[in-house]
Scaffold this active site. Structure first.
Site, mmCIF file in Angstrom:
data_model
loop_
_atom_site.group_PDB
_atom_site.id
_atom_site.type_symbol
_atom_site.label_atom_id
_atom_site.label_comp_id
_atom_site.label_asym_id
_atom_site.label_seq_id
_atom_site.Cartn_x
_atom_site.Cartn_y
_atom_site.Cartn_z
ATOM 1 N N ASP A 170 0.843 -1.196 0.000
ATOM 2 C CA ASP A 170 0.000 0.000 0.000
ATOM 3 C C ASP A 170 0.881 1.249 0.000
ATOM 4 O O ASP A 170 1.978 1.242 -0.569
ATOM 5 C CB ASP A 170 -0.932 -0.048 1.220
ATOM 6 C CG ASP A 170 -2.299 0.544 0.936
ATOM 7 O OD1 ASP A 170 -2.381 1.776 0.770
ATOM 8 O OD2 ASP A 170 -3.280 -0.208 0.899
ATOM 9 N N HIS A 202 -3.788 5.839 3.352
ATOM 10 C CA HIS A 202 -4.512 4.635 2.952
ATOM 11 C C HIS A 202 -3.938 3.371 3.587
ATOM 12 O O HIS A 202 -4.682 2.529 4.111
ATOM 13 C CB HIS A 202 -4.485 4.529 1.428
ATOM 14 C CG HIS A 202 -5.407 3.523 0.833
ATOM 15 N ND1 HIS A 202 -5.058 2.205 0.662
ATOM 16 C CD2 HIS A 202 -6.665 3.647 0.339
ATOM 17 C CE1 HIS A 202 -6.056 1.555 0.085
ATOM 18 N NE2 HIS A 202 -7.054 2.411 -0.126
ATOM 19 N N SER A 358 -11.609 -1.108 -0.241
ATOM 20 C CA SER A 358 -10.347 -0.994 0.513
ATOM 21 C C SER A 358 -10.552 -1.325 1.977
ATOM 22 O O SER A 358 -9.639 -1.796 2.651
ATOM 23 C CB SER A 358 -9.800 0.428 0.423
ATOM 24 O OG SER A 358 -8.963 0.590 -0.677
#
Length: 422
Positions: A170, A202, A358
Protein backbone atom coordinates in the site's frame (compact mmCIF):
# COMPACT_ATOMS: atom_id res chain seq x y z
CA UNK A 1 -8.09 -19.94 25.10
CA UNK A 2 -10.36 -17.21 26.35
CA UNK A 3 -13.21 -15.48 24.62
CA UNK A 4 -13.36 -11.70 24.59
CA UNK A 5 -16.16 -9.23 24.03
CA UNK A 6 -15.39 -5.70 22.90
CA UNK A 7 -18.16 -3.16 23.32
CA UNK A 8 -18.33 -0.69 20.45
CA UNK A 9 -20.31 2.53 20.73
CA UNK A 10 -21.51 3.48 17.26
CA UNK A 11 -22.05 7.22 16.86
CA UNK A 12 -23.03 8.78 13.54
CA UNK A 13 -24.54 12.24 13.14
CA UNK A 14 -26.56 11.18 10.08
CA UNK A 15 -27.16 8.25 7.77
CA UNK A 16 -25.95 8.84 4.25
CA UNK A 17 -27.27 7.07 1.20
CA UNK A 18 -25.14 4.83 -0.96
CA UNK A 19 -21.68 6.32 -1.27
CA UNK A 20 -20.12 6.68 -4.69
CA UNK A 21 -16.32 6.83 -4.80
CA UNK A 22 -14.78 7.86 -8.11
CA UNK A 23 -14.52 4.68 -10.23
CA UNK A 24 -11.27 3.09 -11.27
CA UNK A 25 -10.90 2.45 -15.02
CA UNK A 26 -11.99 -0.96 -16.29
CA UNK A 27 -9.70 -0.96 -19.32
CA UNK A 28 -6.26 0.39 -19.88
CA UNK A 29 -6.65 3.55 -21.90
CA UNK A 30 -3.79 5.73 -23.14
CA UNK A 31 -3.56 7.52 -19.79
CA UNK A 32 -3.06 4.21 -17.94
CA UNK A 33 -0.08 3.00 -19.97
CA UNK A 34 3.43 4.01 -18.86
CA UNK A 35 5.15 5.13 -22.11
CA UNK A 36 8.19 3.10 -23.07
CA UNK A 37 8.02 0.83 -20.03
CA UNK A 38 7.19 -2.89 -20.19
CA UNK A 39 6.70 -5.99 -18.04
CA UNK A 40 8.20 -9.10 -19.69
CA UNK A 41 7.11 -12.57 -18.56
CA UNK A 42 9.39 -15.50 -19.40
CA UNK A 43 8.20 -19.01 -20.15
CA UNK A 44 8.31 -21.51 -17.31
CA UNK A 45 11.00 -24.16 -17.20
CA UNK A 46 13.95 -22.03 -18.29
CA UNK A 47 17.26 -22.75 -16.59
CA UNK A 48 19.28 -20.08 -14.81
CA UNK A 49 21.78 -20.17 -17.67
CA UNK A 50 19.04 -19.67 -20.26
CA UNK A 51 17.64 -16.70 -18.33
CA UNK A 52 21.12 -15.22 -17.98
CA UNK A 53 21.78 -15.63 -21.72
CA UNK A 54 18.38 -14.14 -22.54
CA UNK A 55 19.11 -11.01 -20.53
CA UNK A 56 22.48 -10.62 -22.25
CA UNK A 57 20.65 -10.84 -25.58
CA UNK A 58 18.11 -8.23 -24.43
CA UNK A 59 20.87 -5.83 -23.46
CA UNK A 60 22.62 -6.24 -26.82
CA UNK A 61 19.38 -5.71 -28.80
CA UNK A 62 18.51 -2.69 -26.70
CA UNK A 63 21.92 -1.09 -27.21
CA UNK A 64 21.85 -1.77 -30.96
CA UNK A 65 18.43 -0.20 -31.36
CA UNK A 66 19.42 2.83 -29.31
CA UNK A 67 22.42 3.36 -31.56
CA UNK A 68 20.46 2.79 -34.78
CA UNK A 69 17.35 4.82 -34.07
CA UNK A 70 18.47 7.25 -31.35
CA UNK A 71 15.48 6.14 -29.32
CA UNK A 72 16.68 8.06 -26.31
CA UNK A 73 16.14 11.36 -28.11
CA UNK A 74 12.37 10.85 -28.11
CA UNK A 75 12.07 11.47 -24.39
CA UNK A 76 10.72 7.93 -23.86
CA UNK A 77 12.35 5.93 -21.07
CA UNK A 78 14.75 3.45 -22.69
CA UNK A 79 17.10 2.38 -19.93
CA UNK A 80 16.88 -1.34 -20.67
CA UNK A 81 16.23 -3.99 -18.05
CA UNK A 82 15.28 -2.32 -14.77
CA UNK A 83 14.09 -4.86 -12.17
CA UNK A 84 13.89 -8.63 -11.90
CA UNK A 85 11.01 -10.55 -10.25
CA UNK A 86 10.93 -14.21 -9.25
CA UNK A 87 7.75 -15.55 -7.62
CA UNK A 88 7.66 -19.35 -7.30
CA UNK A 89 7.97 -20.58 -10.92
CA UNK A 90 7.34 -17.16 -12.44
CA UNK A 91 10.24 -15.14 -13.84
CA UNK A 92 9.61 -11.57 -15.00
CA UNK A 93 11.45 -8.32 -15.49
CA UNK A 94 10.57 -4.70 -16.12
CA UNK A 95 12.37 -2.49 -18.57
CA UNK A 96 12.43 0.72 -20.54
CA UNK A 97 12.58 -0.13 -24.25
CA UNK A 98 11.88 1.47 -27.61
CA UNK A 99 9.06 -0.09 -29.65
CA UNK A 100 11.39 -2.03 -31.96
CA UNK A 101 13.09 -3.71 -29.00
CA UNK A 102 9.70 -4.52 -27.45
CA UNK A 103 8.61 -6.14 -30.73
CA UNK A 104 11.79 -8.22 -30.88
CA UNK A 105 11.27 -9.29 -27.27
CA UNK A 106 7.75 -10.51 -28.05
CA UNK A 107 9.16 -12.82 -30.76
CA UNK A 108 11.91 -14.29 -28.58
CA UNK A 109 11.36 -18.04 -27.94
CA UNK A 110 12.01 -17.63 -24.20
CA UNK A 111 9.33 -14.92 -23.78
CA UNK A 112 5.74 -15.72 -22.81
CA UNK A 113 4.39 -12.16 -23.03
CA UNK A 114 5.33 -8.48 -23.22
CA UNK A 115 2.87 -6.02 -21.65
CA UNK A 116 3.14 -2.24 -21.41
CA UNK A 117 3.46 -1.23 -17.77
CA UNK A 118 0.27 0.31 -16.40
CA UNK A 119 -0.83 2.62 -13.65
CA UNK A 120 -2.64 0.91 -10.76
CA UNK A 121 -4.91 2.62 -8.27
CA UNK A 122 -5.69 2.27 -4.62
CA UNK A 123 -9.25 0.99 -4.20
CA UNK A 124 -10.56 4.45 -3.45
CA UNK A 125 -12.43 5.47 -0.34
CA UNK A 126 -14.87 8.17 0.66
CA UNK A 127 -14.51 10.05 3.94
CA UNK A 128 -17.67 10.13 6.09
CA UNK A 129 -18.50 10.80 9.77
CA UNK A 130 -17.12 8.30 12.27
CA UNK A 131 -18.60 4.87 12.88
CA UNK A 132 -17.43 1.43 14.10
CA UNK A 133 -20.11 -1.07 13.19
CA UNK A 134 -17.82 -3.31 11.10
CA UNK A 135 -16.22 -5.24 13.96
CA UNK A 136 -19.54 -6.08 15.57
CA UNK A 137 -20.70 -7.44 12.23
CA UNK A 138 -17.73 -9.82 12.09
CA UNK A 139 -19.09 -11.89 14.99
CA UNK A 140 -22.85 -11.37 14.49
CA UNK A 141 -23.44 -14.13 11.88
CA UNK A 142 -24.56 -11.49 9.43
CA UNK A 143 -27.22 -10.10 11.74
CA UNK A 144 -27.88 -6.47 10.70
CA UNK A 145 -25.97 -4.13 12.99
CA UNK A 146 -27.57 -0.86 14.17
CA UNK A 147 -25.62 2.21 13.15
CA UNK A 148 -26.88 4.87 15.58
CA UNK A 149 -25.60 5.28 19.16
CA UNK A 150 -25.87 1.55 19.84
CA UNK A 151 -23.61 -0.82 21.75
CA UNK A 152 -22.49 -3.75 19.62
CA UNK A 153 -20.35 -6.62 20.91
CA UNK A 154 -17.38 -7.81 18.89
CA UNK A 155 -16.66 -11.34 20.14
CA UNK A 156 -13.30 -12.95 19.43
CA UNK A 157 -10.77 -15.50 20.66
CA UNK A 158 -8.02 -13.89 22.71
CA UNK A 159 -5.29 -15.33 20.45
CA UNK A 160 -6.45 -12.55 18.13
CA UNK A 161 -3.80 -13.01 15.44
CA UNK A 162 -0.87 -13.44 17.81
CA UNK A 163 2.22 -14.78 16.03
CA UNK A 164 0.85 -13.95 12.57
CA UNK A 165 2.18 -11.38 10.06
CA UNK A 166 -0.10 -9.35 7.80
CA UNK A 167 1.71 -7.73 4.86
CA UNK A 168 0.07 -4.55 3.58
CA UNK A 169 1.11 -3.60 0.03
CA UNK A 170 0.00 0.00 0.00
CA UNK A 171 1.15 3.57 0.75
CA UNK A 172 3.18 2.57 3.79
CA UNK A 173 2.10 2.36 7.43
CA UNK A 174 2.63 4.76 10.30
CA UNK A 175 4.10 2.02 12.48
CA UNK A 176 4.27 4.44 15.41
CA UNK A 177 0.49 4.85 15.57
CA UNK A 178 -0.78 3.94 19.04
CA UNK A 179 -3.18 1.39 17.53
CA UNK A 180 -0.30 -0.92 16.59
CA UNK A 181 1.29 -1.09 20.07
CA UNK A 182 4.74 -1.74 18.61
CA UNK A 183 3.53 -4.50 16.26
CA UNK A 184 4.10 -2.40 13.13
CA UNK A 185 7.17 -3.28 11.05
CA UNK A 186 8.78 -1.33 8.21
CA UNK A 187 9.40 -3.94 5.53
CA UNK A 188 10.10 -2.68 2.01
CA UNK A 189 9.91 0.69 0.27
CA UNK A 190 9.91 0.54 -3.55
CA UNK A 191 9.36 4.26 -4.12
CA UNK A 192 12.68 5.99 -4.96
CA UNK A 193 13.64 9.15 -3.09
CA UNK A 194 10.66 8.88 -0.73
CA UNK A 195 10.82 8.05 2.99
CA UNK A 196 9.21 4.89 4.31
CA UNK A 197 6.30 6.75 5.87
CA UNK A 198 2.61 7.05 5.02
CA UNK A 199 1.78 10.58 3.91
CA UNK A 200 -1.36 9.46 2.06
CA UNK A 201 -3.12 7.58 4.89
CA UNK A 202 -4.51 4.63 2.95
CA UNK A 203 -2.00 2.01 4.11
CA UNK A 204 -2.27 3.01 7.77
CA UNK A 205 -6.07 2.88 7.51
CA UNK A 206 -6.00 -0.61 5.99
CA UNK A 207 -3.49 -1.88 8.58
CA UNK A 208 -5.67 -0.55 11.39
CA UNK A 209 -8.62 -2.64 10.21
CA UNK A 210 -6.43 -5.73 10.11
CA UNK A 211 -4.62 -5.35 13.43
CA UNK A 212 -5.41 -2.13 15.32
CA UNK A 213 -6.01 -2.56 19.06
CA UNK A 214 -9.36 -0.75 18.78
CA UNK A 215 -10.36 -1.05 15.13
CA UNK A 216 -8.67 -4.30 14.15
CA UNK A 217 -10.03 -7.79 13.56
CA UNK A 218 -6.76 -9.48 14.62
CA UNK A 219 -5.69 -7.26 17.50
CA UNK A 220 -2.41 -9.02 18.26
CA UNK A 221 -1.14 -9.61 14.71
CA UNK A 222 1.99 -7.98 13.34
CA UNK A 223 1.55 -5.64 10.36
CA UNK A 224 4.37 -5.26 7.83
CA UNK A 225 4.55 -2.13 5.70
CA UNK A 226 5.34 -2.84 2.04
CA UNK A 227 5.25 0.52 0.28
CA UNK A 228 4.47 0.41 -3.45
CA UNK A 229 2.42 3.63 -3.59
CA UNK A 230 3.19 7.18 -2.53
CA UNK A 231 -0.13 8.68 -3.65
CA UNK A 232 -3.32 7.16 -5.03
CA UNK A 233 -1.64 5.45 -7.99
CA UNK A 234 1.50 3.50 -8.85
CA UNK A 235 2.83 1.22 -11.60
CA UNK A 236 3.48 -2.50 -11.83
CA UNK A 237 7.21 -1.80 -11.88
CA UNK A 238 6.92 -0.86 -8.19
CA UNK A 239 4.04 -3.19 -7.32
CA UNK A 240 5.75 -6.30 -8.69
CA UNK A 241 8.99 -5.36 -6.93
CA UNK A 242 7.10 -5.06 -3.64
CA UNK A 243 5.00 -8.19 -4.08
CA UNK A 244 8.15 -10.14 -4.99
CA UNK A 245 9.82 -8.86 -1.81
CA UNK A 246 6.81 -9.89 0.30
CA UNK A 247 6.74 -13.42 -1.11
CA UNK A 248 10.49 -13.83 -0.56
CA UNK A 249 10.29 -12.42 2.97
CA UNK A 250 7.46 -14.76 3.92
CA UNK A 251 9.29 -17.73 2.39
CA UNK A 252 12.72 -16.90 3.84
CA UNK A 253 11.18 -16.34 7.29
CA UNK A 254 9.39 -19.72 7.15
CA UNK A 255 6.01 -18.18 7.92
CA UNK A 256 3.82 -19.26 4.97
CA UNK A 257 1.19 -20.66 7.32
CA UNK A 258 1.38 -17.59 9.55
CA UNK A 259 1.20 -14.79 6.98
CA UNK A 260 -1.36 -13.08 4.77
CA UNK A 261 -1.00 -10.39 2.09
CA UNK A 262 -3.62 -7.64 1.71
CA UNK A 263 -4.04 -5.82 -1.61
CA UNK A 264 -6.55 -2.97 -1.32
CA UNK A 265 -5.72 -1.91 -4.88
CA UNK A 266 -7.52 -2.02 -8.20
CA UNK A 267 -6.78 -1.47 -11.86
CA UNK A 268 -7.71 -2.69 -15.32
CA UNK A 269 -7.27 -6.41 -15.98
CA UNK A 270 -3.52 -7.13 -16.12
CA UNK A 271 -2.50 -10.74 -16.62
CA UNK A 272 1.16 -10.47 -15.48
CA UNK A 273 0.12 -9.46 -11.96
CA UNK A 274 -2.69 -12.01 -11.85
CA UNK A 275 0.03 -14.56 -12.71
CA UNK A 276 2.17 -13.25 -9.85
CA UNK A 277 -0.68 -13.70 -7.34
CA UNK A 278 -1.35 -17.18 -8.73
CA UNK A 279 2.31 -18.17 -8.33
CA UNK A 280 2.32 -16.90 -4.74
CA UNK A 281 -0.68 -19.16 -4.16
CA UNK A 282 1.25 -22.10 -5.65
CA UNK A 283 4.14 -21.21 -3.34
CA UNK A 284 1.81 -21.54 -0.34
CA UNK A 285 0.96 -17.89 0.37
CA UNK A 286 -2.52 -16.42 0.91
CA UNK A 287 -3.49 -13.11 -0.73
CA UNK A 288 -6.69 -11.17 0.01
CA UNK A 289 -7.78 -8.53 -2.52
CA UNK A 290 -10.39 -5.80 -2.91
CA UNK A 291 -13.12 -6.36 -5.51
CA UNK A 292 -12.88 -2.73 -6.64
CA UNK A 293 -15.21 0.25 -6.58
CA UNK A 294 -16.61 0.49 -10.11
CA UNK A 295 -20.04 -0.94 -9.32
CA UNK A 296 -19.38 -3.48 -12.10
CA UNK A 297 -18.20 -7.04 -12.61
CA UNK A 298 -14.90 -7.59 -10.80
CA UNK A 299 -13.68 -9.99 -13.50
CA UNK A 300 -12.43 -6.93 -15.40
CA UNK A 301 -10.17 -5.77 -12.57
CA UNK A 302 -6.75 -6.86 -11.32
CA UNK A 303 -6.01 -8.21 -8.75
CA UNK A 304 -9.72 -8.93 -8.12
CA UNK A 305 -9.73 -11.35 -11.06
CA UNK A 306 -6.88 -13.47 -9.68
CA UNK A 307 -8.58 -16.88 -9.43
CA UNK A 308 -6.95 -18.06 -6.20
CA UNK A 309 -6.90 -14.79 -4.31
CA UNK A 310 -9.72 -14.22 -1.83
CA UNK A 311 -11.71 -11.45 -3.52
CA UNK A 312 -13.80 -9.28 -1.20
CA UNK A 313 -16.84 -7.14 -1.97
CA UNK A 314 -18.31 -4.52 0.37
CA UNK A 315 -21.54 -4.87 2.35
CA UNK A 316 -23.42 -2.27 4.40
CA UNK A 317 -24.57 -2.71 8.00
CA UNK A 318 -28.10 -3.79 6.94
CA UNK A 319 -26.80 -6.38 4.44
CA UNK A 320 -27.14 -4.42 1.22
CA UNK A 321 -24.44 -4.02 -1.40
CA UNK A 322 -23.24 -0.40 -1.67
CA UNK A 323 -23.66 0.84 -5.22
CA UNK A 324 -19.88 1.32 -5.55
CA UNK A 325 -18.89 -2.28 -4.77
CA UNK A 326 -17.92 -4.55 -7.64
CA UNK A 327 -19.63 -7.92 -7.82
CA UNK A 328 -19.63 -11.07 -9.93
CA UNK A 329 -18.74 -14.74 -9.80
CA UNK A 330 -15.10 -13.93 -8.95
CA UNK A 331 -16.18 -12.30 -5.64
CA UNK A 332 -15.66 -14.88 -2.89
CA UNK A 333 -17.02 -13.08 0.16
CA UNK A 334 -18.68 -9.88 1.39
CA UNK A 335 -17.35 -7.87 4.33
CA UNK A 336 -18.02 -4.48 5.98
CA UNK A 337 -17.04 -1.70 3.60
CA UNK A 338 -19.05 1.41 4.36
CA UNK A 339 -18.52 3.95 7.15
CA UNK A 340 -15.57 2.07 8.67
CA UNK A 341 -13.38 3.86 11.21
CA UNK A 342 -9.65 3.16 11.47
CA UNK A 343 -6.22 4.77 11.88
CA UNK A 344 -5.17 7.65 9.66
CA UNK A 345 -2.28 9.91 8.72
CA UNK A 346 -1.20 13.11 10.45
CA UNK A 347 -0.46 11.94 13.99
CA UNK A 348 0.03 8.80 16.06
CA UNK A 349 -3.59 9.01 17.25
CA UNK A 350 -5.33 10.16 14.05
CA UNK A 351 -8.44 8.35 12.79
CA UNK A 352 -10.73 8.55 9.79
CA UNK A 353 -13.99 6.95 8.68
CA UNK A 354 -13.98 5.72 5.08
CA UNK A 355 -15.95 3.57 2.67
CA UNK A 356 -14.87 1.26 -0.15
CA UNK A 357 -13.68 -2.25 -0.87
CA UNK A 358 -10.35 -0.99 0.51
CA UNK A 359 -12.05 -1.37 3.90
CA UNK A 360 -13.74 -4.68 3.11
CA UNK A 361 -10.57 -6.53 2.07
CA UNK A 362 -8.64 -5.95 5.35
CA UNK A 363 -11.60 -7.25 7.36
CA UNK A 364 -11.06 -10.59 5.63
CA UNK A 365 -7.25 -10.36 5.78
CA UNK A 366 -7.67 -9.73 9.50
CA UNK A 367 -9.92 -12.77 9.78
CA UNK A 368 -7.27 -14.89 8.04
CA UNK A 369 -4.64 -13.67 10.51
CA UNK A 370 -7.05 -14.30 13.39
CA UNK A 371 -7.77 -17.89 12.32
CA UNK A 372 -4.11 -18.64 11.61
CA UNK A 373 -3.25 -17.85 15.23
CA UNK A 374 -5.17 -20.82 16.65
CA UNK A 375 -6.10 -23.16 13.78
CA UNK A 376 -3.91 -25.43 11.66
CA UNK A 377 -4.37 -24.09 8.14
CA UNK A 378 -1.53 -25.66 6.13
CA UNK A 379 -2.16 -24.07 2.72
CA UNK A 380 -3.90 -21.16 0.99
CA UNK A 381 -6.57 -23.61 -0.18
CA UNK A 382 -7.21 -24.61 3.43
CA UNK A 383 -7.36 -20.94 4.45
CA UNK A 384 -9.88 -20.10 1.74
CA UNK A 385 -11.99 -23.16 2.50
CA UNK A 386 -12.09 -22.29 6.21
CA UNK A 387 -13.00 -18.64 5.62
CA UNK A 388 -15.77 -19.60 3.19
CA UNK A 389 -17.01 -22.42 5.41
CA UNK A 390 -17.61 -19.89 8.19
CA UNK A 391 -19.61 -17.50 6.00
CA UNK A 392 -23.34 -16.92 6.39
CA UNK A 393 -25.24 -17.45 3.11
CA UNK A 394 -27.96 -15.55 1.26
CA UNK A 395 -27.99 -12.29 3.19
CA UNK A 396 -26.64 -9.68 0.76
CA UNK A 397 -29.33 -7.79 -1.11
CA UNK A 398 -28.42 -6.90 -4.71
CA UNK A 399 -25.47 -9.29 -4.81
CA UNK A 400 -26.30 -9.81 -8.51
CA UNK A 401 -24.71 -13.05 -9.73
CA UNK A 402 -22.08 -13.14 -6.97
CA UNK A 403 -21.70 -15.94 -4.44
CA UNK A 404 -23.86 -14.64 -1.58
CA UNK A 405 -21.67 -15.18 1.49
CA UNK A 406 -20.99 -12.69 4.29
CA UNK A 407 -17.96 -12.81 6.55
CA UNK A 408 -18.16 -14.36 10.02
CA UNK A 409 -15.42 -15.22 12.53
CA UNK A 410 -17.06 -18.39 13.86
CA UNK A 411 -17.04 -17.34 17.51
CA UNK A 412 -20.58 -18.51 18.28
CA UNK A 413 -19.68 -22.06 17.28
CA UNK A 414 -16.66 -22.19 19.58
CA UNK A 415 -17.01 -23.67 23.07
CA UNK A 416 -17.40 -20.48 25.05
CA UNK A 417 -20.10 -19.06 27.26
CA UNK A 418 -21.64 -16.30 25.21
CA UNK A 419 -23.31 -13.19 26.63
CA UNK A 420 -27.00 -13.63 27.39
CA UNK A 421 -29.26 -13.05 24.36
CA UNK A 422 -26.32 -12.81 21.98
Amino acid sequence: MQFLSLNLLLLLPFVAGDLAPQPEPLRAGPSDVVPGQYIVTLKEGLSSAQIRDHKKWVNSVHRANLDSFAAGASGVETEGIMKHFHIHNLNMYSGGFDEKTAEELSRNPYVKSVHPDQHVYLAKTVTQPQARWGLGYMSSKGKPVPLHSTLVDYLYDDKAGEGVWAYVLDTGINVNHVEFEGRGILGHNAIPNKPHTDEFGHGTYVAGIIAGKTYGVAKKANVVSAKAFDTGSSTYNYILETYDWIVRNITDSNRKNKAVINLSISGAKYQPFDDAVENAFKAGITTVVAAGNDGKDAKNNTPASSPNAITVGAVRWENTRPSFSNYGKIVDIWAPGELIKSCWKGSNTATSTQSGTSAASPHVAGLVAYLMSFENLPSPSAVTARVLNLTIPNLVKDAKDSPNRVVYNGIQERKFTLPKDY
